[in-house]
Design a protein around this motif. Structure first.
Motif, PDB file in Angstrom:
ATOM      1  N   LEU A 110       0.827  -1.211   0.000  1.00  0.00           N
ATOM      2  CA  LEU A 110       0.000   0.000   0.000  1.00  0.00           C
ATOM      3  C   LEU A 110       0.864   1.264   0.000  1.00  0.00           C
ATOM      4  CD1 LEU A 110      -2.723   1.414   0.169  1.00  0.00           C
ATOM      5  CD2 LEU A 110      -2.564   1.226   2.662  1.00  0.00           C
ATOM      6  N   ARG A 111       1.887   1.277   0.842  1.00  0.00           N
ATOM      7  CA  ARG A 111       2.742   2.475   0.887  1.00  0.00           C
ATOM      8  C   ARG A 111       3.438   2.719  -0.453  1.00  0.00           C
ATOM      9  NH1 ARG A 111       0.128   3.624   4.649  1.00  0.00           N
ATOM     10  NH2 ARG A 111       0.836   3.972   6.780  1.00  0.00           N
ATOM     11  N   ALA A 112       3.775   1.641  -1.146  1.00  0.00           N
ATOM     12  CA  ALA A 112       4.418   1.786  -2.462  1.00  0.00           C
ATOM     13  C   ALA A 112       3.442   2.419  -3.452  1.00  0.00           C
ATOM     14  CB  ALA A 112       4.900   0.426  -2.954  1.00  0.00           C
ATOM     15  N   VAL A 113       2.188   1.983  -3.401  1.00  0.00           N
ATOM     16  CA  VAL A 113       1.165   2.548  -4.291  1.00  0.00           C
ATOM     17  C   VAL A 113       0.988   4.039  -3.998  1.00  0.00           C
ATOM     18  CG1 VAL A 113      -1.318   2.556  -4.760  1.00  0.00           C
ATOM     19  CG2 VAL A 113      -0.081   0.377  -4.625  1.00  0.00           C
ATOM     20  N   GLU A 114       0.876   4.369  -2.721  1.00  0.00           N
ATOM     21  CA  GLU A 114       0.671   5.773  -2.340  1.00  0.00           C
ATOM     22  C   GLU A 114       1.838   6.638  -2.834  1.00  0.00           C
ATOM     23  OE1 GLU A 114      -1.814   4.934   1.807  1.00  0.00           O
ATOM     24  OE2 GLU A 114       0.334   5.281   1.884  1.00  0.00           O
ATOM     25  N   ALA A 115       3.051   6.110  -2.685  1.00  0.00           N
ATOM     26  CA  ALA A 115       4.236   6.885  -3.085  1.00  0.00           C
ATOM     27  C   ALA A 115       4.288   7.061  -4.603  1.00  0.00           C
ATOM     28  CB  ALA A 115       5.499   6.197  -2.582  1.00  0.00           C
ATOM     29  N   ALA A 116       3.881   6.034  -5.330  1.00  0.00           N
ATOM     30  CA  ALA A 116       3.886   6.133  -6.797  1.00  0.00           C
ATOM     31  C   ALA A 116       2.938   7.242  -7.248  1.00  0.00           C
ATOM     32  CB  ALA A 116       3.501   4.786  -7.405  1.00  0.00           C
ATOM     33  N   ARG A 117       1.746   7.273  -6.640  1.00  0.00           N
ATOM     34  CA  ARG A 117       0.783   8.328  -7.014  1.00  0.00           C
ATOM     35  C   ARG A 117       1.309   9.690  -6.592  1.00  0.00           C
ATOM     36  NH1 ARG A 117      -1.660   6.145 -10.991  1.00  0.00           N
ATOM     37  NH2 ARG A 117      -3.380   4.755 -10.555  1.00  0.00           N
ATOM     38  N   LYS A 118       1.911   9.762  -5.394  1.00  0.00           N
ATOM     39  CA  LYS A 118       2.418  11.043  -4.900  1.00  0.00           C
ATOM     40  C   LYS A 118       3.517  11.577  -5.817  1.00  0.00           C
ATOM     41  CE  LYS A 118       3.853  13.170  -0.625  1.00  0.00           C
ATOM     42  NZ  LYS A 118       4.760  12.958   0.468  1.00  0.00           N
ATOM     43  N   ALA A 119       4.254  10.658  -6.444  1.00  0.00           N
ATOM     44  CA  ALA A 119       5.328  11.068  -7.358  1.00  0.00           C
ATOM     45  C   ALA A 119       4.775  11.500  -8.717  1.00  0.00           C
ATOM     46  CB  ALA A 119       6.328   9.920  -7.528  1.00  0.00           C
ATOM     47  N   GLY A 120       3.447  11.422  -8.887  1.00  0.00           N
ATOM     48  CA  GLY A 120       2.835  11.896 -10.134  1.00  0.00           C
ATOM     49  C   GLY A 120       2.543  10.798 -11.138  1.00  0.00           C
ATOM     50  N   PHE A 121       2.657   9.554 -10.732  1.00  0.00           N
ATOM     51  CA  PHE A 121       2.391   8.455 -11.666  1.00  0.00           C
ATOM     52  C   PHE A 121       0.906   8.406 -11.987  1.00  0.00           C
ATOM     53  CE2 PHE A 121       1.408   3.887 -12.357  1.00  0.00           C
ATOM     54  CZ  PHE A 121       2.170   3.692 -13.506  1.00  0.00           C
ATOM     55  N   ASP A 122       0.563   8.491 -13.275  1.00  0.00           N
ATOM     56  CA  ASP A 122      -0.867   8.466 -13.613  1.00  0.00           C
ATOM     57  C   ASP A 122      -1.233   7.268 -14.476  1.00  0.00           C
ATOM     58  OD1 ASP A 122       0.286   9.210 -15.918  1.00  0.00           O
ATOM     59  OD2 ASP A 122      -0.577  11.241 -15.998  1.00  0.00           O
ATOM     60  N   GLY A 123      -0.360   6.277 -14.480  1.00  0.00           N
ATOM     61  CA  GLY A 123      -0.671   5.050 -15.225  1.00  0.00           C
ATOM     62  C   GLY A 123      -1.558   4.124 -14.400  1.00  0.00           C
ATOM     63  N   ALA A 124      -1.681   2.894 -14.873  1.00  0.00           N
ATOM     64  CA  ALA A 124      -2.538   1.913 -14.193  1.00  0.00           C
ATOM     65  C   ALA A 124      -1.759   1.216 -13.076  1.00  0.00           C
ATOM     66  CB  ALA A 124      -3.023   0.884 -15.201  1.00  0.00           C
ATOM     67  N   ILE A 125      -2.440   1.002 -11.958  1.00  0.00           N
ATOM     68  CA  ILE A 125      -1.809   0.269 -10.844  1.00  0.00           C
ATOM     69  C   ILE A 125      -2.675  -0.936 -10.491  1.00  0.00           C
ATOM     70  CG2 ILE A 125      -1.054   0.327  -8.436  1.00  0.00           C
ATOM     71  CD1 ILE A 125      -0.546   3.282  -8.654  1.00  0.00           C
ATOM     72  N   THR A 126      -2.060  -2.103 -10.468  1.00  0.00           N
ATOM     73  CA  THR A 126      -2.747  -3.313 -10.029  1.00  0.00           C
ATOM     74  C   THR A 126      -2.095  -3.795  -8.747  1.00  0.00           C
ATOM     75  OG1 THR A 126      -3.112  -3.886 -12.344  1.00  0.00           O
ATOM     76  CG2 THR A 126      -3.463  -5.639 -10.729  1.00  0.00           C
ATOM     77  N   LEU A 127      -2.919  -4.003  -7.708  1.00  0.00           N
ATOM     78  CA  LEU A 127      -2.422  -4.468  -6.412  1.00  0.00           C
ATOM     79  C   LEU A 127      -2.957  -5.882  -6.195  1.00  0.00           C
ATOM     80  CD1 LEU A 127      -0.998  -3.830  -3.688  1.00  0.00           C
ATOM     81  CD2 LEU A 127      -3.144  -2.789  -2.921  1.00  0.00           C
ATOM     82  N   ILE A 128      -2.017  -6.824  -6.120  1.00  0.00           N
ATOM     83  CA  ILE A 128      -2.395  -8.240  -6.022  1.00  0.00           C
ATOM     84  C   ILE A 128      -2.073  -8.741  -4.620  1.00  0.00           C
ATOM     85  CG2 ILE A 128      -1.943 -10.568  -6.925  1.00  0.00           C
ATOM     86  CD1 ILE A 128      -0.886  -9.152  -9.512  1.00  0.00           C
ATOM     87  N   GLY A 129      -3.063  -9.324  -3.932  1.00  0.00           N
ATOM     88  CA  GLY A 129      -2.799  -9.808  -2.575  1.00  0.00           C
ATOM     89  C   GLY A 129      -3.431 -11.168  -2.332  1.00  0.00           C
ATOM     90  N   ALA A 130      -2.685 -12.047  -1.693  1.00  0.00           N
ATOM     91  CA  ALA A 130      -3.180 -13.409  -1.452  1.00  0.00           C
ATOM     92  C   ALA A 130      -4.310 -13.429  -0.424  1.00  0.00           C
ATOM     93  CB  ALA A 130      -2.029 -14.296  -0.985  1.00  0.00           C
ATOM     94  N   GLU A 131      -4.287 -12.478   0.514  1.00  0.00           N
ATOM     95  CA  GLU A 131      -5.356 -12.458   1.518  1.00  0.00           C
ATOM     96  C   GLU A 131      -6.597 -11.812   0.908  1.00  0.00           C
ATOM     97  OE1 GLU A 131      -4.171 -11.534   5.730  1.00  0.00           O
ATOM     98  OE2 GLU A 131      -2.336 -10.877   4.740  1.00  0.00           O
ATOM     99  N   THR A 132      -7.754 -12.170   1.461  1.00  0.00           N
ATOM    100  CA  THR A 132      -8.992 -11.587   0.924  1.00  0.00           C
ATOM    101  C   THR A 132      -9.266 -10.215   1.550  1.00  0.00           C
ATOM    102  OG1 THR A 132     -10.150 -12.874   2.586  1.00  0.00           O
ATOM    103  CG2 THR A 132     -10.145 -13.762   0.348  1.00  0.00           C
ATOM    104  N   HIS A 133      -8.525  -9.866   2.609  1.00  0.00           N
ATOM    105  CA  HIS A 133      -8.758  -8.595   3.303  1.00  0.00           C
ATOM    106  C   HIS A 133      -8.098  -7.425   2.576  1.00  0.00           C
ATOM    107  CE1 HIS A 133     -10.217 -10.715   6.840  1.00  0.00           C
ATOM    108  NE2 HIS A 133      -9.260 -11.591   6.614  1.00  0.00           N
ATOM    109  N   LEU A 134      -8.698  -6.252   2.777  1.00  0.00           N
ATOM    110  CA  LEU A 134      -8.012  -5.018   2.367  1.00  0.00           C
ATOM    111  C   LEU A 134      -6.762  -4.894   3.228  1.00  0.00           C
ATOM    112  CD1 LEU A 134     -11.126  -2.677   2.370  1.00  0.00           C
ATOM    113  CD2 LEU A 134      -9.788  -3.327   0.342  1.00  0.00           C
ATOM    114  N   PRO A 135      -5.743  -4.146   2.762  1.00  0.00           N
ATOM    115  CA  PRO A 135      -4.526  -3.996   3.572  1.00  0.00           C
ATOM    116  C   PRO A 135      -4.858  -3.548   5.002  1.00  0.00           C
ATOM    117  CG  PRO A 135      -4.215  -3.040   1.396  1.00  0.00           C
ATOM    118  CD  PRO A 135      -5.664  -3.441   1.483  1.00  0.00           C
TER     119      PRO A 135
END
Ligand code: FAD
Length: 411
Positions: free
Chosen positions: A15-40
């Motif tokens: 999650l922190r990596a995703v937040e940092a990517a957006r904060k850096a201005g990344f406007d492409g597509a982000i896919t977050l894949i997680g083995a658990e069924t829970h939100l982070p």
């Protein structure tokens, strides 16, 4: 900045990596894949207030916030099973995902002991599901045997006591926590167990797990037999990198963690790693390390996330490590490294339930451990970041001065 960013591991680092990517201005597509069924969600409460039933699961962001504010395509309950680096593709148990940049944030999974029988009541603790299972088992009067007197095992013992269970902690080593905090502090902290009614048996391991459908007793290497309704295997965690085995990525020979450079870049182009899974050369201490603590996972992932989407201006990640642990209403905190020439408790004692210990090499403070001294620990972290000596640390310990830190120094 556009393209396709894929993050594998939907927990703190992911999650922190995703937040940092957006904060850096990344406007492409982000896919977050997680083995658990829970939100982070936040893992530290699982052995503490969540296990005690005092709090609900602490989800960092709602699903709407993840999708709408961060523009994340969520793939929960989906496990990465392979990385085809030559095609820049992550293969999961359901689909395949092409990436321009990839962040590996799969954390660590509990170590197990080969040959443990499949009996109800033998558990490990890493996830919400594990904590829910353990919570059902740790009832008043239950006999809980915890193998491993590390931080998580000790927190579980403390929670079990609070829940009215009988707790016994075993460790194969004569002194626990030596790698994390050194022998002297490990011994001091271990004494919190008997002081709070938990039996501690050191230099002893489980030789046999006995039961029919459920665990009934454990036979120990010292010849003792302990009745047990619950056995928690708390002997540490190993990087969750099985899915990377055939990818060609460099993995550490000892524990299989992902080997990174100081920018959290792996040996594969466009692939970064962060959190419990990653080894990296930490310039703040001049040591290559892999940390398993909350603060590192959050901070390291922020750098990895930014670097993954700004490959032309990579930032290094360096930190004075910091972690905390809570047992028996005591707050234990540690900064820096326990690898030092000398260790000295410079104020208080474990009997006072308050102490400060300094780890010193060549008159430079490289680590500090505290019990119930939350205000001092962060100032000591700055002393370590500055490369200052014992005297500067003692001024803080004795309350004589504030740490003299240049503005913006990394801590
Ligand atoms: C019970 C407990 C108590 C703790 N208490 C403290 C504390 O008091 N203080 C402290 O500093 N730290 C504490 N920690 C450590 C801290 O929680 C971790 O350092 C932190 O969670 C690491 O974050 P991470 O994102 O790197 O890994 P993780 O949180 O382990 O997340 C990794 C995620 O990746 C997923 N995953 C794994 N493999 C795959 C795959 N192949 N495909 C898709 N997804 C995958 C996992 O299911 C998991 O959701 C505690 C940890 C535990 C378990």
């Amino acid at each position: 900045m556009s393209g396709q960013l894929v993050v594998v591991g939907a927990s703190l680092a992911g999650l922190r990596a995703v937040e940092a990517a957006r904060k850096a201005g990344f406007d492409g597509a982000i896919t977050l894949i997680g083995a658990e069924t829970h939100l982070p969600y936040d893992r530290p409460p699982l052995s503490k207030r969540y296990l005690l039933g005092e709090v609900d699961a602490d989800v960092y962001r709602t699903e709407d916030a993840l999708r709408e504010e961060l523009g994340v395509e969520l793939r929960l309950g989906e496990r990465a099973i392979a990385l085809r680096a030559e095609d820049r593709v992550v293969v999961t148990d359901r689909d395949e995902y092409r990436y321009d940049s990839l962040i590996i944030a799969t954390g660590a999974a509990p170590r197990t002991i080969p040959g443990v029988p499949d009996l109800a009541g033998i558990v490990t603790l890493r996830s919400i599901g594990d904590a829910d299972r353990l919570r059902e088992l740790v009832v008043p009067g239950a006999r809980v045997v915890i193998l491993g007197a590390g931080f998580i095992g000790s927190e579980i013992a403390s929670s079990a006591k609070k829940l009215g269970a009988h707790a016994t902690v075993l460790d194969g080593a004569p002194v626990p926590l030596v790698r994390a905090v050194g022998e002297e502090i490990g011994g001091a902290l271990a004494s919190l167990h008997p002081a709070n009614g938990t039996r501690l048996i050191l230099g002893t391991v489980i030789e046999e797990f006995v039961g029919d459908d459920a665990i009934r007793e454990v036979r120990l290497s010292n010849g003792e037999v302990l009745p047990a309704d619950v056995v928690v295997i708390g002997i540490g965690a190993a990087p969750a990198t099985g899915w990377l085995r055939d990818s060609g990525i460099d993995l550490d020979a000892r524990d299989g963690g992902v080997v990174c450079d100081e920018h959290m870049q792996t040996s594969l182009p466009g692939v970064f790693a962060a959190g419990d899974v990653a080894h990296w050369p930490n310039r703040a201490l001049g040591l290559t390390m892999r940390l398993e603590n909350w603060t590192n996972a959050a901070d390291q992932a922020a750098v990895a996330g930014r670097n993954a989407v700004t490959p032309d201006s990579l930032a290094p990640y360096a930190t004075v490590p910091y972690f905390w642990s809570d047992w028996y209403e005591q707050r234990i905190q540690f900064v820096g490294t326990a690898t030092a020439d000398s260790v000295e408790i410079v104020a208080g004692s474990v009997d006072d339930t308050r102490f400060v210990a300094l780890f010193v090499t060549d008159d430079r403070v490289v680590g500090a451990a505290t019990l119930n001294e939350p205000r001092k620990i962060m100032k000591l972290r700055r002393v370590i970041a500055d490369g200052a000596g014992r005297e500067a640390a003692l001024e803080i310990v004795n309350g004589a001065a504030r740490a003299r830190t240049p503005e913006g120094a990394t801590a």
